[in-house]
Motif scaffolding. Sequence first.
Motif, PDB file in Angstrom:
ATOM      1  N   CYS A  55     -47.208 -72.169 -96.682  1.00  0.00           N
ATOM      2  CA  CYS A  55     -48.613 -72.422 -96.398  1.00  0.00           C
ATOM      3  C   CYS A  55     -49.413 -71.539 -97.342  1.00  0.00           C
ATOM      4  O   CYS A  55     -49.303 -70.309 -97.278  1.00  0.00           O
ATOM      5  N   THR A  57     -53.245 -71.262 -99.807  1.00  0.00           N
ATOM      6  CA  THR A  57     -54.470 -71.749-100.432  1.00  0.00           C
ATOM      7  C   THR A  57     -54.638 -71.003-101.742  1.00  0.00           C
ATOM      8  O   THR A  57     -54.607 -69.772-101.770  1.00  0.00           O
ATOM      9  N   TYR A  59     -56.931 -70.159-105.149  1.00  0.00           N
ATOM     10  CA  TYR A  59     -58.307 -70.068-105.615  1.00  0.00           C
ATOM     11  C   TYR A  59     -58.324 -69.637-107.081  1.00  0.00           C
ATOM     12  O   TYR A  59     -57.334 -69.146-107.613  1.00  0.00           O
ATOM     13  N   HIS A  80     -53.806 -66.219-104.462  1.00  0.00           N
ATOM     14  CA  HIS A  80     -53.226 -66.855-103.280  1.00  0.00           C
ATOM     15  C   HIS A  80     -53.787 -66.150-102.046  1.00  0.00           C
ATOM     16  O   HIS A  80     -53.581 -64.955-101.890  1.00  0.00           O
ATOM     17  N   ALA A 118     -57.301 -80.822-102.314  1.00  0.00           N
ATOM     18  CA  ALA A 118     -57.915 -80.028-103.378  1.00  0.00           C
ATOM     19  C   ALA A 118     -59.408 -80.277-103.433  1.00  0.00           C
ATOM     20  O   ALA A 118     -59.903 -81.353-103.080  1.00  0.00           O
ATOM     21  N   THR A 206     -60.277 -74.956-104.826  1.00  0.00           N
ATOM     22  CA  THR A 206     -59.175 -74.618-103.927  1.00  0.00           C
ATOM     23  C   THR A 206     -58.100 -75.691-103.989  1.00  0.00           C
ATOM     24  O   THR A 206     -58.379 -76.871-104.217  1.00  0.00           O
ATOM     25  N   TYR A 208     -54.753 -76.542-101.496  1.00  0.00           N
ATOM     26  CA  TYR A 208     -54.024 -76.196-100.282  1.00  0.00           C
ATOM     27  C   TYR A 208     -52.686 -76.924-100.269  1.00  0.00           C
ATOM     28  O   TYR A 208     -52.637 -78.142-100.532  1.00  0.00           O
ATOM     29  N   GLN A 210     -48.960 -77.204 -97.885  1.00  0.00           N
ATOM     30  CA  GLN A 210     -48.157 -76.825 -96.714  1.00  0.00           C
ATOM     31  C   GLN A 210     -46.922 -77.703 -96.668  1.00  0.00           C
ATOM     32  O   GLN A 210     -47.011 -78.929 -96.776  1.00  0.00           O
TER      33      GLN A 210
END
Length: 213
Positions: A55, A57, A59, A80, A118, A206, A208, A210
Motif C-alpha cells: 500500500c 502513495t 508524490y 513515498h 493517479a 499522486t 496510489y 495497493q
Amino acid sequence: MPEIKLKRGTDEDRRDGTLGTPAQGEPIYTTDDKTLFIGDGSTGGGLPACKPPVCVTLYNTATQNINASATDNLVEFNLHSPAFGVATTGTTEDITHSTSSNKHLITINTAGTYAMSANVSVNATSSTPTRWNGKLRFVKTTSSTATEIGGLGNGGYLREASGQDETALSVPMFAFTFAAADTLHLKVDRESTTSAAVDTIARGCTLYIQRLA
C-alpha cells in the motif's frame, strides 16, 4: 472441547488503552466492528492482523515540465507516504521504486492483482495563450512491449497563466493483474500541438497502488 477466548472489547477500548498493549503475537478482537489485531509488544491496541501486502502513495515534491515532449512525458515521483511493501532497490518487497533514479518507473516483483489510481495537477507557466489539453495514461511493460492500461485521464484544459491556469488529469481506480518483472509508469501526451511549458504542481501529483491478491 475447551473454548479459547481472545482478549476483547470495543474498538474504542482498544484505541484508548483500556485493553492495554498486547504482547508480541497476542491477539485482540473488537466486538463492535469484528476486527482482529495482533500485538507487537509496543503498540497500544496492537496492529491490524490483516493488511495489504503493498500500500503506497507516491508524490513529487518538485515541479516538472510535463509538456516538454510531444508524447511520453514520464511522470516522476520522489516521495513515498505512507508506504509498506515497497523497496527502493532490489526485490526484497513486492514492488520497487527508486526516489532518486528512474523516478517514473515502478517494478512489480510479485505477480498479482493490484489496484491503482493517479492524479496529475498542472499549471500554465507562460502568459502566452497555451490552450493545452493533456492525456494521462498508465503504461505496463512486459519484455520491452509497452501497453496502455486502465482509464484515460483527459479533459483538463489550460488557457494561459493569467486565466484558466490550473487543471488536473485523473485516472480513476482500477485493478490489473501483473506478472513478476513487469514495470509500470505514468505518461502524459499532448492532445494539442502547443509546446509551451506546462508544469506539474508540487505535491499535486499522486499515484496510489495497493496489492489486492
